[in-house]
Design a protein around this motif. Sequence first.
Motif, mmCIF file in Angstrom:
data_model
loop_
_atom_site.group_PDB
_atom_site.id
_atom_site.type_symbol
_atom_site.label_atom_id
_atom_site.label_comp_id
_atom_site.label_asym_id
_atom_site.label_seq_id
_atom_site.Cartn_x
_atom_site.Cartn_y
_atom_site.Cartn_z
ATOM 1 N N ASP A 1 0.845 -1.594 0.053
ATOM 2 C CA ASP A 1 0.121 0.000 0.094
ATOM 3 C C ASP A 1 0.914 1.265 0.054
ATOM 4 O OD1 ASP A 1 -2.519 -1.404 0.093
ATOM 5 O OD2 ASP A 1 -2.605 -1.270 2.072
ATOM 6 N N GLU B 1 -5.111 6.084 -2.859
ATOM 7 C CA GLU B 1 -6.049 6.002 -1.901
ATOM 8 C C GLU B 1 -5.954 5.118 -0.834
ATOM 9 O OE1 GLU B 1 -6.651 2.710 -4.787
ATOM 10 O OE2 GLU B 1 -6.369 4.939 -5.265
ATOM 11 N N ILE B 2 -6.855 5.079 0.064
ATOM 12 C CA ILE B 2 -6.833 4.371 1.227
ATOM 13 C C ILE B 2 -6.706 2.822 1.222
ATOM 14 C CG2 ILE B 2 -8.037 3.449 3.284
ATOM 15 C CD1 ILE B 2 -9.771 5.850 3.381
ATOM 16 N N ASN C 1 -7.999 0.395 7.001
ATOM 17 C CA ASN C 1 -8.863 1.711 7.037
ATOM 18 C C ASN C 1 -8.998 2.269 8.261
ATOM 19 O OD1 ASN C 1 -10.665 3.577 5.737
ATOM 20 N ND2 ASN C 1 -12.379 2.350 6.146
ATOM 21 N N ASP C 2 -8.663 1.505 9.349
ATOM 22 C CA ASP C 2 -8.668 1.968 10.664
ATOM 23 C C ASP C 2 -7.477 1.433 11.411
ATOM 24 O OD1 ASP C 2 -9.612 -0.766 10.972
ATOM 25 O OD2 ASP C 2 -11.482 -0.201 11.020
ATOM 26 N N GLN D 1 -9.950 -0.799 15.943
ATOM 27 C CA GLN D 1 -10.717 -0.501 15.045
ATOM 28 C C GLN D 1 -11.528 0.969 14.749
ATOM 29 O OE1 GLN D 1 -13.839 -3.828 14.913
ATOM 30 N NE2 GLN D 1 -15.055 -2.835 13.247
ATOM 31 N N GLN E 1 -11.062 4.761 13.477
ATOM 32 C CA GLN E 1 -10.721 5.481 12.261
ATOM 33 C C GLN E 1 -9.934 6.782 12.822
ATOM 34 O OE1 GLN E 1 -13.834 5.822 9.532
ATOM 35 N NE2 GLN E 1 -13.207 4.155 8.505
ATOM 36 N N TYR F 1 -5.437 -10.502 0.189
ATOM 37 C CA TYR F 1 -5.305 -9.163 -0.439
ATOM 38 C C TYR F 1 -3.823 -9.030 -1.141
ATOM 39 C CZ TYR F 1 -4.390 -3.872 -0.581
ATOM 40 O OH TYR F 1 -3.988 -2.664 -0.748
#
Length: 184
Positions: free
Chosen positions: A84, A89-90, A94-95, A100, A102, A180
């Motif tokens: 990444d 972008e993200i 994401n958190d 958990q 953000q 992923y």
Amino acid sequence: MKKIKLFMLLLCAVTMISCDSQQKQAQTTKTDVSADDPAVEKAKEDIVGRIKKLYATIAQREEITDSFACRSWCDTVDAVENKDADVAEIGFFNDDLWTQMQDDNPDDFEVRDLKFLQLDVEKGTAMVDFVLWSSVQTVHQKFAFCHDDGEWRVHNIIRCNTDSDGKDSEFDFMEAMKEYLAEP
């Protein structure tokens, strides 16, 4: 008004069925261990202490080191972050991985309702279910532990969610990260 009462009754029934199902699952996956076994009690103390120390470290805004997770977990997280690194972008995360959340983490965490779903001292594996409470939000999750370098360390995080229909679901981070990483 009758529709609301009917909905509330249905919601309560689904919740009761879900809780009963989770209890039965926990009972069937629990390893038979003697409560009087000193090695088991020591492992439980170490694991609970590890979880509490992790969230105390986060609450004090100290840097989370790799000492809380096993090598394979850290290597997988590093591989995802490297993938990444050039994403505009993200990316995958994401958190906050541990909370958990953000936005900024609060400084008031409390580990509640902790249960050992599985513990095998000889194999060096454990599964712990708990609720992480804070003034910002409450998160239900499971930590899979392994015994690595003489310490109990997190090997996987599984997030437990209940959707708006009352259905329970789980998100297995290790499995999702591997999928992923396999994507082009």
